[in-house]
Design a protein around this motif. Sequence first.
Motif, PDB file in Angstrom:
ATOM      1  N   ASP A 359      30.021  15.836  32.674  1.00 23.77           N
ATOM      2  CA  ASP A 359      31.158  15.722  31.834  1.00 23.77           C
ATOM      3  C   ASP A 359      32.107  16.720  32.234  1.00 23.77           C
ATOM      4  OD1 ASP A 359      32.971  15.672  29.762  1.00 23.77           O
ATOM      5  OD2 ASP A 359      31.584  15.605  28.131  1.00 23.77           O
ATOM      6  N   PRO A 360      33.108  16.117  33.196  1.00 28.45           N
ATOM      7  CA  PRO A 360      34.170  17.351  33.733  1.00 28.45           C
ATOM      8  C   PRO A 360      34.998  17.772  32.598  1.00 28.45           C
ATOM      9  CG  PRO A 360      33.835  15.537  35.280  1.00 28.45           C
ATOM     10  CD  PRO A 360      33.152  14.940  34.059  1.00 28.45           C
ATOM     11  N   GLU A 361      35.259  16.999  31.573  1.00 24.60           N
ATOM     12  CA  GLU A 361      36.412  17.474  30.544  1.00 24.60           C
ATOM     13  C   GLU A 361      35.573  18.503  29.909  1.00 24.60           C
ATOM     14  OE1 GLU A 361      38.515  15.802  26.654  1.00 24.60           O
ATOM     15  OE2 GLU A 361      37.527  14.371  27.757  1.00 24.60           O
ATOM     16  N   ALA A 362      34.460  18.253  29.243  1.00 32.23           N
ATOM     17  CA  ALA A 362      33.920  19.418  28.659  1.00 32.23           C
ATOM     18  C   ALA A 362      33.666  20.784  29.382  1.00 32.23           C
ATOM     19  CB  ALA A 362      32.287  19.012  28.189  1.00 32.23           C
ATOM     20  N   ASP A 363      33.255  20.589  30.787  1.00 33.25           N
ATOM     21  CA  ASP A 363      33.165  21.490  31.484  1.00 33.25           C
ATOM     22  C   ASP A 363      34.280  22.414  31.781  1.00 33.25           C
ATOM     23  OD1 ASP A 363      30.490  21.348  31.839  1.00 33.25           O
ATOM     24  OD2 ASP A 363      30.623  20.415  34.010  1.00 33.25           O
ATOM     25  N   GLN A 364      35.471  21.583  31.819  1.00 31.58           N
ATOM     26  CA  GLN A 364      36.936  22.399  32.044  1.00 31.58           C
ATOM     27  C   GLN A 364      37.314  22.946  30.751  1.00 31.58           C
ATOM     28  OE1 GLN A 364      38.448  22.822  34.715  1.00 31.58           O
ATOM     29  NE2 GLN A 364      40.283  23.911  33.460  1.00 31.58           N
ATOM     30  N   GLN A 365      36.913  22.479  29.523  1.00 34.66           N
ATOM     31  CA  GLN A 365      37.254  23.478  28.603  1.00 34.66           C
ATOM     32  C   GLN A 365      36.265  24.705  28.599  1.00 34.66           C
ATOM     33  OE1 GLN A 365      39.497  22.824  26.068  1.00 34.66           O
ATOM     34  NE2 GLN A 365      40.276  20.978  27.240  1.00 34.66           N
ATOM     35  N   LEU A 366      35.100  24.554  28.761  1.00 33.61           N
ATOM     36  CA  LEU A 366      34.260  25.650  28.845  1.00 33.61           C
ATOM     37  C   LEU A 366      35.086  26.876  29.846  1.00 33.61           C
ATOM     38  CD1 LEU A 366      31.668  27.328  28.516  1.00 33.61           C
ATOM     39  CD2 LEU A 366      30.956  26.216  30.475  1.00 33.61           C
ATOM     40  N   PHE A 367      35.285  26.375  30.932  1.00 35.79           N
ATOM     41  CA  PHE A 367      35.709  27.362  32.058  1.00 35.79           C
ATOM     42  C   PHE A 367      37.302  27.689  31.798  1.00 35.79           C
ATOM     43  CE2 PHE A 367      33.588  24.171  35.151  1.00 35.79           C
ATOM     44  CZ  PHE A 367      32.305  24.523  34.788  1.00 35.79           C
ATOM     45  N   ALA A 368      38.055  27.007  31.110  1.00 31.79           N
ATOM     46  CA  ALA A 368      39.425  27.391  30.918  1.00 31.79           C
ATOM     47  C   ALA A 368      39.761  28.358  29.577  1.00 31.79           C
ATOM     48  CB  ALA A 368      40.114  26.184  30.357  1.00 31.79           C
ATOM     49  N   SER A 369      38.416  28.172  28.581  1.00 28.99           N
ATOM     50  CA  SER A 369      38.272  29.075  27.721  1.00 28.99           C
ATOM     51  C   SER A 369      37.860  30.588  27.922  1.00 28.99           C
ATOM     52  CB  SER A 369      37.615  28.403  26.328  1.00 28.99           C
ATOM     53  OG  SER A 369      36.293  28.554  26.884  1.00 28.99           O
ATOM     54  N   ILE A 370      36.799  30.599  28.783  1.00 28.69           N
ATOM     55  CA  ILE A 370      36.509  31.977  29.535  1.00 28.69           C
ATOM     56  C   ILE A 370      37.592  32.568  30.198  1.00 28.69           C
ATOM     57  CG2 ILE A 370      35.032  33.130  31.126  1.00 28.69           C
ATOM     58  CD1 ILE A 370      32.833  30.638  30.361  1.00 28.69           C
ATOM     59  N   GLU A 371      38.132  31.735  31.063  1.00 26.46           N
ATOM     60  CA  GLU A 371      39.379  32.412  31.780  1.00 26.46           C
ATOM     61  C   GLU A 371      40.568  32.918  31.115  1.00 26.46           C
ATOM     62  OE1 GLU A 371      41.165  31.063  36.160  1.00 26.46           O
ATOM     63  OE2 GLU A 371      41.070  29.581  34.745  1.00 26.46           O
ATOM     64  N   ARG A 372      40.829  31.951  30.074  1.00 25.78           N
ATOM     65  CA  ARG A 372      42.029  32.466  29.288  1.00 25.78           C
ATOM     66  C   ARG A 372      41.914  33.793  28.414  1.00 25.78           C
ATOM     67  NH1 ARG A 372      42.600  27.562  27.463  1.00 25.78           N
ATOM     68  NH2 ARG A 372      41.038  27.815  25.854  1.00 25.78           N
ATOM     69  N   ALA A 373      40.460  34.038  27.788  1.00 21.76           N
ATOM     70  CA  ALA A 373      40.421  35.039  27.274  1.00 21.76           C
ATOM     71  C   ALA A 373      39.863  36.420  28.154  1.00 21.76           C
ATOM     72  CB  ALA A 373      39.242  34.827  26.047  1.00 21.76           C
ATOM     73  N   PHE A 374      39.274  35.977  29.364  1.00 21.38           N
ATOM     74  CA  PHE A 374      38.870  37.335  29.913  1.00 21.38           C
ATOM     75  C   PHE A 374      39.733  38.297  30.440  1.00 21.38           C
ATOM     76  CE2 PHE A 374      37.300  39.004  33.813  1.00 21.38           C
ATOM     77  CZ  PHE A 374      36.167  39.615  33.536  1.00 21.38           C
ATOM     78  N   ARG A 375      39.452  39.498  30.148  1.00 16.38           N
ATOM     79  CA  ARG A 375      40.317  40.770  30.696  1.00 16.38           C
ATOM     80  C   ARG A 375      39.797  41.172  31.733  1.00 16.38           C
ATOM     81  NH1 ARG A 375      40.173  42.489  24.650  1.00 16.38           N
ATOM     82  NH2 ARG A 375      38.628  43.999  25.387  1.00 16.38           N
TER      83      ARG A 375
END
Length: 415
Positions: A359-375
């Motif tokens: 499920d590339p869409e679900a995976d992308q949501q996972l990856f993007a949310s980590i990347e967006r918030a990671f300092r």
Amino acid sequence: MFEFPVAASSERSAYVAGTFDTKGRELSFLRQCIEKLGLRVVTVDLSTSGKPSPASVHPREVARHHPQGESAVFSNDRGSATAAMALAFEAFLATRRDLGGIISAGGSGGTSMATQGMRALPIGVPKMMVSTMASGDTRPYVGPSDICMMYSVTDVQGIHRISERVLANAAHALAGMIAHPPVESTVTKAAIGLTMFGVTTPCVQAVTHRLEEACDCLVFHATGVGGQSMEKLAESGLIAGVIDVSTTEIADEIVGGVLSAGPTRLDVFARHALPYVGSCGALDMVNFGAWDTVPERFKGRRLYRHNPTVTLMRTSADECRAIGEFIAAKLNAMRGPVRFLIPEGGVSAIDRPGQPFHDPEADQQLFASIERAFRSGPDRQLQRLPLHINDEAFAEALVAAWHAVSRTPADARRA
């Protein structure tokens, strides 16, 4: 009762803890057994009744270690009183410098109080619990610790032909552990923790193969208690860092599966500045038992029979977003060097083209949310790699990340 020689120690004592108002005879029998073997004994009363105590440590002395003081323990409500005493006992044990090992005996209430204190002790400190609850689900009592639970067979009530044998066996076991501590390990390599799930096994095996000459690789099955056990070793100072390949327990915590490690997963690295390498292993799935145990609200979801006793549910895009936010917040709080690697080609063996959880869409949501918030920072890096988690190249990237975060200045000068 047989006796065998035990070298008494003036520095280490066997602690016998429990509710002396209701289990006084049984706890005193344990004390007598251990004293006959030559060990010094400290008795600790966890009673909340307010009755006079024969123990060397009075319940009020234990209760004074509660954050709100002894008044928080001695209330009219038995449930809140035992919970408060358990918390006080945990704090009390942290102050003891002569504790060589601990034993208790009791029913559900006594077991709950005693084992809360035991769980807070470091791995390796002998812990023995004789309990009526030991022939059932012991996870709430043992957790990630190395508590030995012995079923009492009869209720812990009275000294008779059965309880004598069971309690004596437990007392002798504790005395043996205290008097004959384990031989110091001859392994001199640094110990590191790794998390593995069935669907990330190729990755973890490849990583351990590459590191086994330099590191003592301790692999933990990410079943909830597995992640807790790894973090218990980190808390106890028994591992030098982790390669947390399989953070799948977080999916169960967020969504409501049966293999959660709890909301405090990863918090140990905010308290201890250990090197941390992590990834998204098996975050595509939430775990349930047999097919008919899946909660009704999830029956319409994408489910997969992993085996007759395990049913997996694919995490949705919204759930993946929440999981990613949880992980990023934990990563941001870590005190040590951090590397987090994202496998863009899939996070488990069944998350790739043609597999049931792709499920590339679900995976992308996972990856993007980590990347967006990671300092990010000089020693805090996030890496996205166009690889599947079980690719050899991804294992190589994890190993390279470990070398980067675990390298000391001396190592760097030699490189």
